[in-house]
Design an enzyme around this catalytic site. Structure first.
Site, PDB file in Angstrom:
ATOM      1  N   GLU A 184     -24.079  52.990  28.318  1.00 11.01           N
ATOM      2  CA  GLU A 184     -23.058  53.104  27.277  1.00 11.01           C
ATOM      3  C   GLU A 184     -23.440  54.198  26.272  1.00 11.01           C
ATOM      4  OE1 GLU A 184     -20.917  50.140  23.973  1.00 11.01           O
ATOM      5  OE2 GLU A 184     -22.764  49.524  24.983  1.00 11.01           O
TER       6      GLU A 184
ATOM      7  N   LYS B 233     -13.494  50.767  26.220  1.00 10.01           N
ATOM      8  CA  LYS B 233     -14.070  49.462  25.919  1.00 10.01           C
ATOM      9  C   LYS B 233     -13.053  48.593  25.196  1.00 10.01           C
ATOM     10  CE  LYS B 233     -18.339  47.417  24.058  1.00 10.01           C
ATOM     11  NZ  LYS B 233     -19.644  47.710  23.413  1.00 10.01           N
TER      12      LYS B 233
ATOM     13  N   CYS C   6     -20.570  47.081  28.457  1.00 11.70           N
ATOM     14  CA  CYS C   6     -21.400  46.124  27.721  1.00 11.70           C
ATOM     15  C   CYS C   6     -20.676  44.810  27.400  1.00 11.70           C
ATOM     16  CB  CYS C   6     -21.954  46.768  26.458  1.00 11.70           C
ATOM     17  SG  CYS C   6     -23.513  46.020  25.894  1.00 11.70           S
TER      18      CYS C   6
END
Length: 555
Positions: free
Chosen positions: A41, A115, A151
């Site tokens: 990330e 994300k 994540c």
């Protein structure tokens, strides 16, 4: 499908260095025959970039770097790259940037996954900066569908957690899409992460991803950042978990690694025992090394008192930076025992570091002489004790300024919790190496430092802890024994238990617990002026623990 997980150590803002690291590992993946090389990330810009995300030039540099990486993939036979970066949202409403996984192939940015779940707890502050994704979608590489997550997007499985933090589960949504369109295809869930280390997290992360793999009958591949960035330490420990929930491959912990996996030739990785003492040691070494070097320094200074805390910090610094880059400074006063001076010398000899002695007797006497008219009629007390610590702090900072070496503070978490430390004295410095390590754990780490030979003298390990700021002083004069104090602090500082809960749980007098709580609350002003603390527990002092200074409450 042949996939390489590249757990690299990026530096925030070092676009050229991060680009070169990505290309180096992409080339290594190509040599192994990988179809896709996956990076952590925000690997392009480094994590966490914080308010740099509000600078348009920073975001623009990330875009230029992504274009350079994409160009590398243009050459025939080279694998695709999946890497984390920041991109502008280019919308009139909402946040200006988004946290994305960019798929680079054939010389261009072929696909971008944004994300969706933005953590806003502990050390995370992503809702401050990023616009969340409105939806997720699958992508194909070589006719193989992939579910790409970033994540936190993989951390909301309702079957694993007793309580979900978010109303949506990106993985579940992607698997529903898979069920509709690609029922017979092998399921692969990729997760690019910047997941910081703390005690026990590696096992939680592995268990969570294993549950995810079993639930969806998928390969789950997580690549995690490695390295230290300010207070945060990233352990790597990347994973490939098969549909049966078993680990098929794993990356190294606390160092860069490339994990290669072929889904058409699956294997099972041997279980890796996880020793938290070894992990904590490795984390502190890595965090110290990266903090010093990423800040542009090479050398450090450690005030050596002959006590166990400074001994441990020096031992960590030597492993992190090498003996030639660590200097020990002894600064005895009239209250320092001959044994402590001898122990400091022996430690320096055992480590092989340079050791200098700067006695503070005369300086302390001169300060007392200057203050005598104002201190007249008052007994020797805390002011005089702290004055010694502040003299030492001034000497260390003078050496730091003169020779360009960072000062490492030596206070532990027990001391920082209850304020058993001197502001502008032993708290001065650039980094609190063991500021998230309770005193009882300091001893276990010190014994680990002696695993092959004596580094920390046995006398240092055995003598009662003392600040040696007055005759015959011991820590136990002011504090409960550390084997009593530390469990109280663990419950109050890390788990937010009440005094009544702690007293009942630990069979203690509630008045004792409340007295410790009061010390913690009264010391907040000190902690907010302390050096950055390397985080190795779930709740460390610093940006992940936010309390006001001026309060009148005990809960």
């Amino acid at each position: 499908m042949k996939i390489a997980l590249a757990q690299i150590n990026p530096t925030v803002g070092d676009f050229a260095g991060n680009r070169d690291r990505i290309l180096e590992y992409a080339a290594r993946g190509a040599e192994l025959g990988a179809d896709l090389v996956v990076f952590p990330e925000l690997a392009v810009c480094g994590y966490p970039p914080a308010d740099f995300l509000e600078k348009s030039t920073f975001v623009a540099k990330a875009g230029h770097t992504v274009a350079e990486l994409a160009e590398w993939t243009r050459a025939p036979g080279r694998p695709s790259i999946l890497c984390g970066t920041v991109m502008p949202t280019n919308v009139p409403v909402g946040k200006q940037v988004k946290n994305v996984a960019a798929l680079l192939s054939g010389g261009r940015v072929r696909f971008v996954q944004q994300k969706m779940l933005l953590p806003f707890y502990d050390v995370f502050d992503e809702q401050r900066y990023f616009e969340p994704a409105a939806h997720q979608q699958l992508i194909e590489i070589g006719e193989k569908p992939l579910a790409i997550t970033i994540c936190e997007d993989a951390w909301n499985d309702k079957d694993f957690w007793p309580r979900q933090l978010y109303p949506v589960d990106p993985v579940e949504s992607l698997m529903e899409e898979w069920q509709k369109e690609r029922v017979k295809e092998q399921r692969i869930i990729l997760n690019i992460s910047a997941s910081p280390y703390w005690h026990g997290k590696a096992q939680v992360r592995e268990d969570m991803l294993a549950a995810l793999a079993e639930r969806h009958g998928a390969y789950v591949m997580m690549v995690n950042q490695v390295g230290g960035n300010d207070s945060l330490i990233f352990d790597g420990s990347s994973l490939v978990i098969g549909p049966d929930g078993k680990v098929a491959a794993r990356g190294a912990s606390f160092k860069e690694d490339l994990v290669f996996f072929d889904t058409d030739a699956p294997a099972v990785s041997a279980a890796k025992p996880w020793d938290e003492t070894v992990a904590t040691w490795s984390a502190l070494v890595l965090g110290t090394r990266d903090y010093v070097r990423k800040c542009g320094f090479k050398k450090v200074l450690v005030g050596l008192s002959g006590g166990i805390d400074s001994a441990l910090v020096a031992a960590i610094a030597v492993e992190a930076l090498g003996v030639e880059n660590v200097v020990g400074i002894g600064m005895p006063s009239e209250y320092s025992s001959l044994g402590s001076i001898a122990d400091a010398r022996k430690l320096a000899k055992n480590l092989g570091i340079r050791f200098e002695l700067l006695p503070i007797h005369e300086v302390f006497a001169q300060y007392q002489h200057v203050l005598k008219p104002l201190f007249a009629g008052t007994p020797f007390g805390l002011a005089e004790e702290n004055l010694q610590a502040r003299i030492r702090g001034s000497l260390l900072m003078a050496l730091s300024n003169k020779f360009g070496a960072l000062v490492l503070t030596t206070g532990n978490k027990s001391e920082m919790s209850v304020g058993y430390c001197t502001l502008y004295g032993d708290m001065v410095g650039a980094l609190a190496v063991i500021g998230d390590v309770f005193k009882t754990r300091v001893y276990s780490l010190s014994r680990y430092a002696n695993r092959e030979r004596e580094i920390i003298p046995q006398a240092t390990l055995e003598k009662p802890p003392s600040a040696e700021l007055r005759p015959e002083q011991k820590d136990s004069d002011s504090l409960p024994p550390y084997d009593v104090l530390d469990p109280i602090l663990d419950a109050y500082v890390e788990r937010y238990c009440s005094a009544e809960q702690i007293a009942e749980e630990q069979n203690l007098d509630v008045a004792l617990v409340r007295s410790v709580q009061k010390l913690v609350e009264q010391s907040e002003y000190k902690r907010q002026q302390a050096a950055p603390v390397l985080k190795v527990t779930r709740k460390s002092f610093g940006m992940g623990r936010r309390f006001p200074i001026a309060v009148k409450v005990q809960v």
